[in-house]
Design a protein around this motif. Structure first.
Motif, mmCIF file in Angstrom:
data_model
loop_
_atom_site.group_PDB
_atom_site.id
_atom_site.type_symbol
_atom_site.label_atom_id
_atom_site.label_comp_id
_atom_site.label_asym_id
_atom_site.label_seq_id
_atom_site.Cartn_x
_atom_site.Cartn_y
_atom_site.Cartn_z
ATOM 1 N N MET A 1 -28.923 -28.826 41.401
ATOM 2 C CA MET A 1 -30.124 -28.459 42.148
ATOM 3 C C MET A 1 -30.315 -26.945 42.083
ATOM 4 S SD MET A 1 -30.946 -28.947 46.185
ATOM 5 C CE MET A 1 -30.690 -30.704 46.057
ATOM 6 N N ALA A 9 -35.511 -25.812 51.255
ATOM 7 C CA ALA A 9 -35.015 -26.753 52.257
ATOM 8 C C ALA A 9 -34.429 -26.018 53.443
ATOM 9 C CB ALA A 9 -33.965 -27.674 51.635
ATOM 10 N N TYR A 125 -36.365 -36.295 56.221
ATOM 11 C CA TYR A 125 -36.720 -36.498 54.821
ATOM 12 C C TYR A 125 -37.814 -35.491 54.482
ATOM 13 C CZ TYR A 125 -34.364 -40.998 55.500
ATOM 14 O OH TYR A 125 -33.455 -41.979 55.797
ATOM 15 N N MET A 136 -33.968 -32.833 40.558
ATOM 16 C CA MET A 136 -33.352 -33.861 41.403
ATOM 17 C C MET A 136 -33.508 -35.240 40.776
ATOM 18 S SD MET A 136 -34.226 -32.547 45.313
ATOM 19 C CE MET A 136 -35.889 -33.187 45.340
ATOM 20 N N MET A 142 -35.871 -35.325 49.661
ATOM 21 C CA MET A 142 -34.515 -34.931 50.014
ATOM 22 C C MET A 142 -34.197 -35.455 51.409
ATOM 23 S SD MET A 142 -32.789 -31.146 50.408
ATOM 24 C CE MET A 142 -32.917 -30.784 48.651
ATOM 25 N N THR A 290 -35.098 -40.921 46.651
ATOM 26 C CA THR A 290 -34.486 -40.007 47.617
ATOM 27 C C THR A 290 -33.154 -39.464 47.116
ATOM 28 O OG1 THR A 290 -35.498 -41.248 49.429
ATOM 29 C CG2 THR A 290 -33.678 -39.788 49.994
ATOM 30 N N VAL A 291 -32.958 -38.175 47.311
ATOM 31 C CA VAL A 291 -31.682 -37.520 47.040
ATOM 32 C C VAL A 291 -31.025 -37.205 48.373
ATOM 33 C CG1 VAL A 291 -30.573 -35.443 46.149
ATOM 34 C CG2 VAL A 291 -32.394 -36.527 44.843
ATOM 35 N N ASP A 292 -29.788 -37.658 48.557
ATOM 36 C CA ASP A 292 -29.041 -37.358 49.770
ATOM 37 C C ASP A 292 -28.353 -36.017 49.585
ATOM 38 O OD1 ASP A 292 -26.985 -37.176 51.770
ATOM 39 O OD2 ASP A 292 -27.243 -39.322 52.114
ATOM 40 N N LEU A 293 -28.739 -35.038 50.380
ATOM 41 C CA LEU A 293 -28.196 -33.687 50.220
ATOM 42 C C LEU A 293 -26.684 -33.676 50.395
ATOM 43 C CD1 LEU A 293 -28.674 -30.678 49.806
ATOM 44 C CD2 LEU A 293 -29.052 -30.459 52.257
#
Length: 317
Positions: A1, A9, A125, A136, A142, A290-293
């Motif tokens: 990223m 973010a 989100y 991503m 995110m 969706t990307v899980d941080l």
């Protein structure tokens, strides 16, 4: 990223923490107000307390509203500048579906002009935009479990900032009315129109010490809610609040102006509310988008550790 995605973010979460802490200072108006006679002042406060208590009860029961919120933060503050948020928010439970835009949101040239943010079950989100999706795996959203991120970071300052914002995210209009009810100088300013609607204007101010000590007002918050609220205020370095509310003929806050002095300077938030009690639901993005941080940070950490081990083995041989 990329660093730009992470920065965007982070700035957004910082701004939300400020919003949750709630802002602004109108000390000049406070100084200019002439102190009425003690008896008249007591009567005025009693009438104002009765009206705002009724508004608090109605607002608490509504559990949701549409909102347009504008915020001004000092330029010296991280993420400082102006910001506007529009959408729907809910309380008990806390949720939101907001679109944010403004210079405080613009962290770099070429970034998206606005961002949609969802929050449900204490998870946020954020739609990072098409450009960020390139970094991503083509996924725009995110996912950020703010409490988990802060805890895993091990960074005490980050935990203070992020969890403080999360704890205060439930500072809905009902909670703000509860704060105003504790003001020792609460008063009815008069009748005014807001967006063409007749309203009654109330205002008051509190220092942090007064928030703690002013317990003679109706106890509309539980002891735990009050403790959590005051801890959040102290974490933000806030010395006092100035709060104004305009209550419409239906007994709901049509507008609120909340302010504080922070170590970085004065901040203000103006929120306009409508459609109280409208059904508020949040549809979270599909997992495939969706990307899980937390997972991403874990993978980055494992990759970095593997690279360091390989470098050490190479040096040893």
């Amino acid at each position: 990223m990329s660093k730009s995605v992470m920065r965007r973010a982070g700035m957004t979460v910082t701004a939300l923490a400020v919003i949750a802490g709630v802002a602004g200072c109108q000390g000049e108006e406070k100084k200019a107000a002439d102190a009425p006679a003690a008896k008249a002042k007591t009567q005025d406060r009693s009438a104002a307390t009765q009206a705002l208590t009724a508004a608090f009860e109605k607002t608490s029961e509504a559990k949701s509203a549409k909102v347009r919120m504008t915020m001004k933060m000092p330029a010296s503050m991280e993420g400082g500048g102006d910001m506007e948020m529009t959408g729907v928010m809910g309380w008990d439970p806390t949720l939101m579906d907001m679109t944010v835009k403004g210079e405080a949101f613009q962290t770099e040239p070429g970034g998206p002009e606005q961002m949609r943010m969802l929050m449900v079950d204490n998870v946020m989100y954020m739609d990072m935009g098409a450009e960020a999706a390139k970094d991503m795996d083509g996924k725009r959203w995110m996912k950020m479990d703010i409490g988990a991120i802060a805890e895993q970071s091990g960074d005490k300052e980050l935990q203070k900032q992020m969890t403080g914002g999360l704890e205060n995210m439930n500072q809905d209009p009902a909670a703000q009315l509860a704060i105003l009810l504790d003001s020792p100088n609460l008063k009815h300013v008069g009748s005014e129109k807001v967006g063409g609607v007749d309203t009654d204007h109330y205002k008051g101010s509190l220092t942090v010490a007064e928030m703690v000590d002013a317990n003679e007002s109706l106890d509309v918050l539980s002891a735990e809610e009050r403790k959590s609220l005051l801890e959040g205020v102290e974490k933000a370095g806030i010395e006092g609040y100035d709060i104004e509310v305009w209550v419409d003929g239906d007994g709901y806050p049509a507008k609120m102006n909340v302010g504080m002095d922070s170590p970085e300077g004065a901040m203000t938030i103006v929120a306009e509310y409508s459609d109280y009690g409208a059904k508020a639901t949040v549809q979270t993005p599909p997992a495939g988008e969706t990307v899980d941080l937390m997972e991403m940070l874990g993978e980055l950490g494992e990759g970095l550790e593997a690279a360091q081990d390989a470098q050490s083995d190479s040096a040893a041989s």
